[in-house]
Design a protein around this motif. Sequence first.
Motif, short mmCIF file in Angstrom:
data_model
loop_
_atom_site.label_atom_id
_atom_site.label_comp_id
_atom_site.label_asym_id
_atom_site.label_seq_id
_atom_site.Cartn_x
_atom_site.Cartn_y
_atom_site.Cartn_z
N ALA A 22 21.82 38.00 27.35
CA ALA A 22 22.59 38.29 28.56
C ALA A 22 22.73 37.08 29.48
N ILE A 23 21.96 36.03 29.23
CA ILE A 23 22.00 34.86 30.11
C ILE A 23 23.38 34.22 30.21
N PRO A 24 24.12 33.99 29.11
CA PRO A 24 25.45 33.37 29.26
C PRO A 24 26.43 34.21 30.10
N SER A 25 26.36 35.52 29.96
CA SER A 25 27.28 36.35 30.74
C SER A 25 26.87 36.37 32.21
N LEU A 26 25.59 36.24 32.50
CA LEU A 26 25.17 36.14 33.90
C LEU A 26 25.58 34.80 34.50
N TYR A 27 25.56 33.76 33.70
CA TYR A 27 26.06 32.46 34.16
C TYR A 27 27.55 32.55 34.46
N LEU A 28 28.28 33.26 33.60
CA LEU A 28 29.71 33.47 33.85
C LEU A 28 29.92 34.27 35.13
N ALA A 29 29.08 35.26 35.38
CA ALA A 29 29.18 36.05 36.61
C ALA A 29 28.95 35.16 37.84
N TYR A 30 28.01 34.23 37.74
CA TYR A 30 27.78 33.28 38.83
C TYR A 30 29.02 32.42 39.06
N MET A 31 29.63 31.94 37.97
CA MET A 31 30.84 31.10 38.11
C MET A 31 31.99 31.90 38.71
N ILE A 32 32.11 33.17 38.34
CA ILE A 32 33.15 34.02 38.92
C ILE A 32 32.89 34.21 40.40
N GLY A 33 31.64 34.40 40.77
CA GLY A 33 31.30 34.55 42.19
C GLY A 33 31.65 33.31 42.99
N VAL A 34 31.36 32.14 42.44
CA VAL A 34 31.69 30.90 43.13
C VAL A 34 33.21 30.74 43.26
N MET A 35 33.94 31.07 42.21
CA MET A 35 35.39 30.96 42.26
C MET A 35 35.97 31.96 43.27
N ALA A 36 35.39 33.15 43.35
CA ALA A 36 35.86 34.16 44.29
C ALA A 36 35.61 33.71 45.73
N VAL A 37 34.46 33.09 45.97
CA VAL A 37 34.16 32.60 47.31
C VAL A 37 35.12 31.49 47.71
N ASN A 38 35.49 30.66 46.73
CA ASN A 38 36.42 29.56 47.00
C ASN A 38 37.87 30.04 47.10
N GLY A 39 38.15 31.27 46.73
CA GLY A 39 39.50 31.83 46.84
C GLY A 39 40.37 31.62 45.62
N ASP A 40 39.78 31.31 44.47
CA ASP A 40 40.54 31.08 43.24
C ASP A 40 40.62 32.34 42.39
N TYR A 41 41.08 33.43 42.97
CA TYR A 41 41.15 34.70 42.23
C TYR A 41 42.13 34.65 41.07
N GLN A 42 43.18 33.86 41.17
CA GLN A 42 44.22 33.83 40.15
C GLN A 42 43.73 33.21 38.85
N LYS A 43 42.68 32.42 38.90
CA LYS A 43 42.20 31.73 37.71
C LYS A 43 41.23 32.58 36.89
N ILE A 44 40.85 33.75 37.37
CA ILE A 44 39.86 34.59 36.69
C ILE A 44 40.60 35.63 35.86
N ASP A 45 40.32 35.66 34.55
CA ASP A 45 40.94 36.64 33.66
C ASP A 45 40.11 37.93 33.65
N TYR A 46 40.76 39.00 33.19
CA TYR A 46 40.08 40.29 33.13
C TYR A 46 38.92 40.28 32.13
N ILE A 47 39.07 39.56 31.03
CA ILE A 47 38.01 39.53 30.03
C ILE A 47 36.75 38.89 30.60
N GLU A 48 36.90 37.97 31.53
CA GLU A 48 35.74 37.35 32.17
C GLU A 48 35.01 38.35 33.05
#
Length: 69
Positions: A22-48
């Motif tokens: 589960a560690i890689p998917s939690l790392y991906l969740a962290y990256m999604i959180g950082v992108m969401a805080v920065n306002g880059d919602y358009q770059k995040i796909d549904y599969i992520e």
Amino acid sequence: MGTSDKKAKLPFNVRLLIGVFAIPSLYLAYMIGVMAVNGDYQKIDYIEWVYSFIGFVAVYVAVTGKRLF
């Protein structure tokens, strides 16, 4: 004959293996959180989003030992 609603917990070695996978998917969740805080919602796909959610479910199973299915 008594039936019990309690299911047997997963063995520790299986829980540890699920947690490690589960560690890689939690790392991906962290990256999604950082992108969401920065306002880059358009770059995040549904599969992520789905993959990171599966990571949280895997951590829940690893910590509690409960079987979901």
